[in-house]
Design a protein around this motif. Structure first.
Motif, PDB file in Angstrom:
ATOM      1  N   GLY A   1      44.888  32.844  57.567  1.00 31.62           N
ATOM      2  CA  GLY A   1      43.793  33.275  56.720  1.00 31.62           C
ATOM      3  C   GLY A   1      43.875  32.663  55.335  1.00 31.62           C
ATOM      4  O   GLY A   1      44.679  31.772  55.059  1.00 31.62           O
ATOM      5  N   THR A   2      43.043  33.175  54.425  1.00 30.73           N
ATOM      6  CA  THR A   2      42.974  32.645  53.071  1.00 30.73           C
ATOM      7  C   THR A   2      43.959  33.388  52.178  1.00 30.73           C
ATOM      8  O   THR A   2      43.954  34.620  52.120  1.00 30.73           O
ATOM      9  CB  THR A   2      41.548  32.777  52.508  1.00 30.73           C
ATOM     10  OG1 THR A   2      40.636  32.114  53.374  1.00 30.73           O
ATOM     11  CG2 THR A   2      41.467  32.181  51.117  1.00 30.73           C
TER      12      THR A   2
ATOM     13  N   GLU B   1      43.619  27.674  52.442  1.00 26.72           N
ATOM     14  CA  GLU B   1      43.391  28.139  53.800  1.00 26.72           C
ATOM     15  C   GLU B   1      44.650  27.900  54.627  1.00 26.72           C
ATOM     16  O   GLU B   1      45.176  26.791  54.657  1.00 26.72           O
ATOM     17  CB  GLU B   1      42.210  27.396  54.436  1.00 26.72           C
ATOM     18  CG  GLU B   1      40.861  27.737  53.840  1.00 26.72           C
ATOM     19  CD  GLU B   1      40.430  29.160  54.147  1.00 26.72           C
ATOM     20  OE1 GLU B   1      40.900  29.712  55.171  1.00 26.72           O
ATOM     21  OE2 GLU B   1      39.630  29.721  53.364  1.00 26.72           O
TER      22      GLU B   1
ATOM     23  N   ASN C   1      46.828  37.780  49.927  1.00 20.77           N
ATOM     24  CA  ASN C   1      45.472  37.674  50.469  1.00 20.77           C
ATOM     25  C   ASN C   1      44.649  38.881  50.050  1.00 20.77           C
ATOM     26  O   ASN C   1      45.131  39.774  49.346  1.00 20.77           O
ATOM     27  CB  ASN C   1      45.506  37.524  51.996  1.00 20.77           C
ATOM     28  CG  ASN C   1      46.140  38.730  52.688  1.00 20.77           C
ATOM     29  OD1 ASN C   1      46.349  39.773  52.065  1.00 20.77           O
ATOM     30  ND2 ASN C   1      46.430  38.598  53.983  1.00 20.77           N
TER      31      ASN C   1
END
Length: 456
Positions: free
Chosen positions: A141-142, A137, A90
């Motif tokens: 979170g991403t 996603e 991330n």
């Protein structure tokens, strides 16, 4: 019920246009797919569904640490592709991995969060270097996930599959355009035809000379409208010739009929003289009916008419004939005037025909009553055998007679109906109590709907 109805032009155009669009689009997609397949450099692509499975497995533990949970989907994926490897990173630099990362991708891991999309093909079996990169996603979170050695798909299959996915929404969009645009376009193009159809509905025997407009109609329909106008012109000319013949014949008959009536009046009284006078009066009435039909077509002298006064004059004129034929003629009118707008001469002929019809067919006995109502109705009632219910609508047709052996031409009641219609009213045959026939003529009172004048 019709099994086969004429096909709607809008429906035909919609389906044909959709079929043409589908054929062209399919052919175009097929050409593009073939070109892509021919340009294929070989190798295998990794199925991108693995990225979604890995993304759903990335979760944050209760203690705050990130971990890859062994979900059922992930276990099934590993069972199907034992050599699966992946790295997830991330924007904060957190990394998660699984499987054995090939040496060729180790240098890429540090910059993985800066890459959002990639598909890497491996041209040599067992295609361990085939990989895919996607941003996904997750519940934590991403993450950008680099994965490889998963389920493989050929490039040809991928191209065909993606082309079909692209083809379906395009076809749906074209179908919506066709369903919405074609009716609007055709409706605007054929709006003139709707006007022509409305004008054609107004054409009647009483409105001769009307022609269909050729304005605002498609050029393809123009010849049809011109042909219809030509047919209407020929029908009008033929009708005029027919009417002139009837008028001339009726005028020519009046003189010899008048001479015959004069000579019969000079004969000694007797049964033969009476019978000959009745026969002559029928011939005279027929000639007058033919002339009335001509006068009615050209009548435009509408004025205020008092139905009570009109019926009094008819009763006075026909009382001698009714009494001589064995009837008692009575008149029933309200004390006040009942006024309508119309042609006095034509209405007089209509009531006269109804009374003469009663004199002719009521069995030469009983009473004949002329009753005027405040609502603009006139009833002519006799005590004869009456009219069968199934015949009551037919007797107003021209030349129709209840019994083929009956005397008369069958024009009297038809003339009555035409006169009443031109005055905006209606006439009907009913049963009289306790027996006999009742003819009811109803006209709009003065100040009501305007009468329809012939030739308007």
């Amino acid at each position: 019920m019709k099994l086969f109805r004429p096909a709607s032009l809008k429906r035909r155009l919609i389906w044909q246009l959709l079929a043409l669009q589908y054929a062209i689009l399919t052919a175009l997609v097929a050409v593009i797919v073939m070109q892509l397949i021919r340009a294929d450099l070989g190798g295998q692509l990794m199925d991108t569904d693995a990225i979604e499975v890995i993304g759903r497995a990335i979760q944050r533990q209760p203690d705050g640490r990130l971990a890859v949970t062994e979900t059922a989907d992930l276990r099934a994926l590993k069972a199907d592709a034992p050599g699966l490897w992946f790295v997830a990173r991330n924007a904060a630099g957190d990394e998660l991995s699984g499987g054995t990362l090939p040496e060729a991708y180790r240098s890429l891991v540090g910059a993985l969060d800066r890459i959002s999309f990639s598909d890497i093909r491996d041209t040599q079996p067992p295609y361990n270097l085939a990989a895919t990169i996607r941003s996904v996603e997750t519940s934590a979170g991403t993450f950008t996930v680099l994965a490889g050695a998963g389920r493989m798909v050929g490039l040809t299959f991928a191209i065909v599959f993606l082309s079909q996915l692209l083809l379906i929404p395009i076809l749906i969009l074209l179908a919506l355009i066709a369903l919405i645009a074609i009716p609007l376009i055709i409706g605007r193009a054929f709006s003139g035809i709707a006007t022509v159809a409305a004008h054609a509905e107004e054409i009647d025997i009483d409105r001769r000379g009307t022609r269909l407009s050729v304005e605002r109609i498609p050029a393809e329909v123009g010849p049809l409208v011109h042909a219809i106008n030509g047919a209407l012109q020929r029908l009008d000319e033929g009708y005029e010739q027919h009417q002139r013949f009837l008028s001339d014949a009726a005028h020519e008959l009046r003189t010899p009929i008048a001479i015959l009536q004069t000579r019969l009046e000079l004969l000694p009284p007797g049964a033969m003289r009476t019978r000959l006078m009745l026969d002559t009066s029928r011939i005279a009435a027929l000639a007058e009916q033919l002339l009335d039909m001509q006068r009615l077509d050209r009548s435009d002298s509408f004025a205020t008419v008092d139905l009570c006064d009109l019926c009094r004059k008819v009763a006075a004129d026909l009382a001698p004939l009714a009494i001589a034929s064995g009837y008692q003629l009575t008149l029933d009118t309200p004390p006040d005037a009942v006024k309508v707008t119309g042609d006095c001469g034509a209405l007089t002929r209509a009531i006269t025909n109804l009374v003469q019809n009663a004199i002719e067919h009521a069995g030469r006995q009983g009473a004949i009553t002329i009753a005027v109502g405040r609502d603009g109705s006139i009833d002519v009632i006799d005590e004869g055998p009456g009219i069968p219910e199934q015949e009551r609508d037919k007797i107003f047709a021209p030349f129709y007679r209840l019994q083929p052996q009956e005397r008369g031409a069958g024009l009297g009641l038809n003339l009555v109906r035409d006169i009443v219609r031109r005055h905006g009213g209606h006439v009907s045959a009913l049963a009289a109590a306790p027996g006999g026939a009742r003819f009811r003529l109803v006209l709009p009172l003065r100040g009501g709907p305007s009468p329809v004048i012939a030739g308007e």
